[in-house]
Design a protein around this motif. Sequence first.
Motif, PDB file in Angstrom:
ATOM      1  N   UNK A 251       0.799  -0.967  -0.172  1.00 17.74           N
ATOM      2  CA  UNK A 251       0.220  -0.293   0.183  1.00 17.74           C
ATOM      3  C   UNK A 251       1.106   1.056   0.149  1.00 17.74           C
ATOM      4  N   UNK A 252       2.277   1.145   0.423  1.00 22.74           N
ATOM      5  CA  UNK A 252       3.031   2.133   0.555  1.00 22.74           C
ATOM      6  C   UNK A 252       3.230   2.843  -1.002  1.00 22.74           C
ATOM      7  N   UNK A 253       3.354   1.648  -1.381  1.00 23.75           N
ATOM      8  CA  UNK A 253       3.802   1.801  -3.280  1.00 23.75           C
ATOM      9  C   UNK A 253       3.093   2.786  -3.712  1.00 23.75           C
ATOM     10  N   UNK A 254       1.965   2.361  -3.510  1.00 22.69           N
ATOM     11  CA  UNK A 254       1.076   4.276  -4.188  1.00 22.69           C
ATOM     12  C   UNK A 254       1.691   5.547  -3.826  1.00 22.69           C
ATOM     13  N   UNK A 255       2.461   5.849  -3.176  1.00 20.96           N
ATOM     14  CA  UNK A 255       2.514   7.032  -2.723  1.00 20.96           C
ATOM     15  C   UNK A 255       3.891   7.261  -3.052  1.00 20.96           C
ATOM     16  N   UNK A 256       4.644   6.225  -4.080  1.00 23.91           N
ATOM     17  CA  UNK A 256       5.267   6.819  -4.448  1.00 23.91           C
ATOM     18  C   UNK A 256       5.195   8.060  -5.957  1.00 23.91           C
ATOM     19  N   UNK A 257       6.486   8.474  -6.090  1.00 19.50           N
ATOM     20  CA  UNK A 257       6.473   9.285  -7.423  1.00 19.50           C
ATOM     21  C   UNK A 257       6.149   8.041  -8.582  1.00 19.50           C
ATOM     22  N   UNK A 258       6.105   8.164  -9.672  1.00 16.64           N
ATOM     23  CA  UNK A 258       5.656   7.859 -10.757  1.00 16.64           C
ATOM     24  C   UNK A 258       6.362   8.695 -11.516  1.00 16.64           C
ATOM     25  N   UNK A 259       7.209   7.727 -12.472  1.00 12.06           N
ATOM     26  CA  UNK A 259       7.511   7.683 -13.395  1.00 12.06           C
ATOM     27  C   UNK A 259       6.746   8.603 -14.363  1.00 12.06           C
ATOM     28  N   UNK A 260       7.617   9.938 -15.151  1.00 11.68           N
ATOM     29  CA  UNK A 260       7.347  10.636 -15.975  1.00 11.68           C
ATOM     30  C   UNK A 260       6.803   9.376 -17.309  1.00 11.68           C
ATOM     31  N   UNK A 261       5.717   9.292 -18.583  1.00  8.71           N
ATOM     32  CA  UNK A 261       5.380   8.820 -18.955  1.00  8.71           C
ATOM     33  C   UNK A 261       6.483   9.752 -21.007  1.00  8.71           C
TER      34      UNK A 261
ATOM     35  N   UNK B  57       6.603  10.205 -24.780  1.00  9.96           N
ATOM     36  CA  UNK B  57       5.469  10.773 -25.242  1.00  9.96           C
ATOM     37  C   UNK B  57       6.875  10.287 -26.784  1.00  9.96           C
ATOM     38  N   UNK B  58       6.271   9.752 -27.337  1.00  7.91           N
ATOM     39  CA  UNK B  58       6.453   9.376 -28.723  1.00  7.91           C
ATOM     40  C   UNK B  58       6.280   9.951 -29.861  1.00  7.91           C
ATOM     41  N   UNK B  59       6.438  10.953 -30.644  1.00  7.41           N
ATOM     42  CA  UNK B  59       5.696  10.836 -32.305  1.00  7.41           C
ATOM     43  C   UNK B  59       6.283  10.185 -33.319  1.00  7.41           C
ATOM     44  N   UNK B  60       5.140   9.634 -34.230  1.00 11.85           N
ATOM     45  CA  UNK B  60       5.700   9.038 -35.773  1.00 11.85           C
ATOM     46  C   UNK B  60       6.740   9.724 -36.758  1.00 11.85           C
ATOM     47  N   UNK B  61       7.687   9.281 -36.450  1.00 14.53           N
ATOM     48  CA  UNK B  61       8.368   9.561 -37.844  1.00 14.53           C
ATOM     49  C   UNK B  61       7.901   9.069 -39.050  1.00 14.53           C
ATOM     50  N   UNK B  62       8.659  10.885 -39.932  1.00 17.98           N
ATOM     51  CA  UNK B  62       8.341  10.301 -41.281  1.00 17.98           C
ATOM     52  C   UNK B  62       9.093   8.985 -42.367  1.00 17.98           C
ATOM     53  N   UNK B  63       7.927   8.672 -43.103  1.00 12.97           N
ATOM     54  CA  UNK B  63       8.722   7.661 -43.464  1.00 12.97           C
ATOM     55  C   UNK B  63       9.324   7.588 -44.376  1.00 12.97           C
ATOM     56  N   UNK B  64      10.662   6.815 -44.722  1.00 15.55           N
ATOM     57  CA  UNK B  64      11.870   7.114 -45.871  1.00 15.55           C
ATOM     58  C   UNK B  64      10.647   7.056 -47.536  1.00 15.55           C
TER      59      UNK B  64
ATOM     60  N   UNK C  36       5.296  -0.405 -29.835  1.00 15.45           N
ATOM     61  CA  UNK C  36       5.738  -1.719 -29.810  1.00 15.45           C
ATOM     62  C   UNK C  36       7.454  -1.770 -30.622  1.00 15.45           C
ATOM     63  N   UNK C  37       7.065  -1.201 -31.732  1.00  9.35           N
ATOM     64  CA  UNK C  37       9.101  -1.524 -32.030  1.00  9.35           C
ATOM     65  C   UNK C  37       9.554   0.011 -30.960  1.00  9.35           C
ATOM     66  N   UNK C  38       9.195   0.909 -30.253  1.00 14.90           N
ATOM     67  CA  UNK C  38       9.244   2.430 -29.235  1.00 14.90           C
ATOM     68  C   UNK C  38       9.830   1.071 -27.896  1.00 14.90           C
ATOM     69  N   UNK C  39       8.954   0.338 -27.560  1.00 14.92           N
ATOM     70  CA  UNK C  39       9.321  -0.016 -26.718  1.00 14.92           C
ATOM     71  C   UNK C  39      10.358  -1.301 -26.066  1.00 14.92           C
ATOM     72  N   UNK C  40      10.839  -2.429 -27.464  1.00 11.48           N
ATOM     73  CA  UNK C  40      11.772  -3.148 -27.247  1.00 11.48           C
ATOM     74  C   UNK C  40      12.426  -3.055 -26.794  1.00 11.48           C
ATOM     75  N   UNK C  41      13.517  -2.159 -27.187  1.00 13.29           N
ATOM     76  CA  UNK C  41      14.769  -1.397 -26.409  1.00 13.29           C
ATOM     77  C   UNK C  41      14.627  -1.604 -24.242  1.00 13.29           C
ATOM     78  N   UNK C  42      13.956  -0.547 -24.222  1.00 14.33           N
ATOM     79  CA  UNK C  42      13.445  -0.613 -23.168  1.00 14.33           C
ATOM     80  C   UNK C  42      11.775  -0.270 -22.561  1.00 14.33           C
ATOM     81  N   UNK C  43      12.253  -2.341 -21.918  1.00 15.49           N
ATOM     82  CA  UNK C  43      10.368  -2.151 -21.306  1.00 15.49           C
ATOM     83  C   UNK C  43       9.920  -1.910 -20.533  1.00 15.49           C
ATOM     84  N   UNK C  44      11.224  -1.309 -19.329  1.00 11.02           N
ATOM     85  CA  UNK C  44      10.518  -0.001 -18.429  1.00 11.02           C
ATOM     86  C   UNK C  44       9.813   0.990 -18.080  1.00 11.02           C
ATOM     87  N   UNK C  45       9.729   1.418 -19.486  1.00  6.28           N
ATOM     88  CA  UNK C  45       9.086   2.791 -19.788  1.00  6.28           C
ATOM     89  C   UNK C  45       8.082   2.885 -20.092  1.00  6.28           C
ATOM     90  N   UNK C  46       6.930   3.852 -19.779  1.00  2.00           N
ATOM     91  CA  UNK C  46       6.204   4.041 -20.162  1.00  2.00           C
ATOM     92  C   UNK C  46       5.434   5.443 -21.249  1.00  2.00           C
TER      93      UNK C  46
END
Length: 97
Positions: A32-42, A44-51, A77-87
């Motif tokens: 229950x004390x874990x809910x009072x810990x600060x959460x990581x900032x999410x 944000x990603x933008x889809x980049x222009x394809x080649x 999914x592609x952005x999250x493959x290397x760093x799965x602990x980020x939101x």
Amino acid sequence: MENFTLMDGILVTIVSILVVFSVLIGLLVVLQLFQFLPKDKQHQIDIQKPSNHQTSLVEDIEVNEETKLVAGIMALILANQDQQNKKYQITKIKRIR
């Protein structure tokens, strides 16, 4: 240990049950004390222009809400493959030609 009576057995049982429940209550408090810990900032990603070679492939696809949603999920999914602990959070979906 020769005179171990029924009352001694009941006393050991009650003490054991109290120990187990006190440990469980302690774990509950810690969780229950874990809910009072600060959460990581999410992040944000933008889809980049394809080649250029990819634009000819996506020109024929009909654009609707479901297609936009699938494209956004695949980008996450592609952005999250290397760093799965980020939101991540999708802020907008925009088609780029």
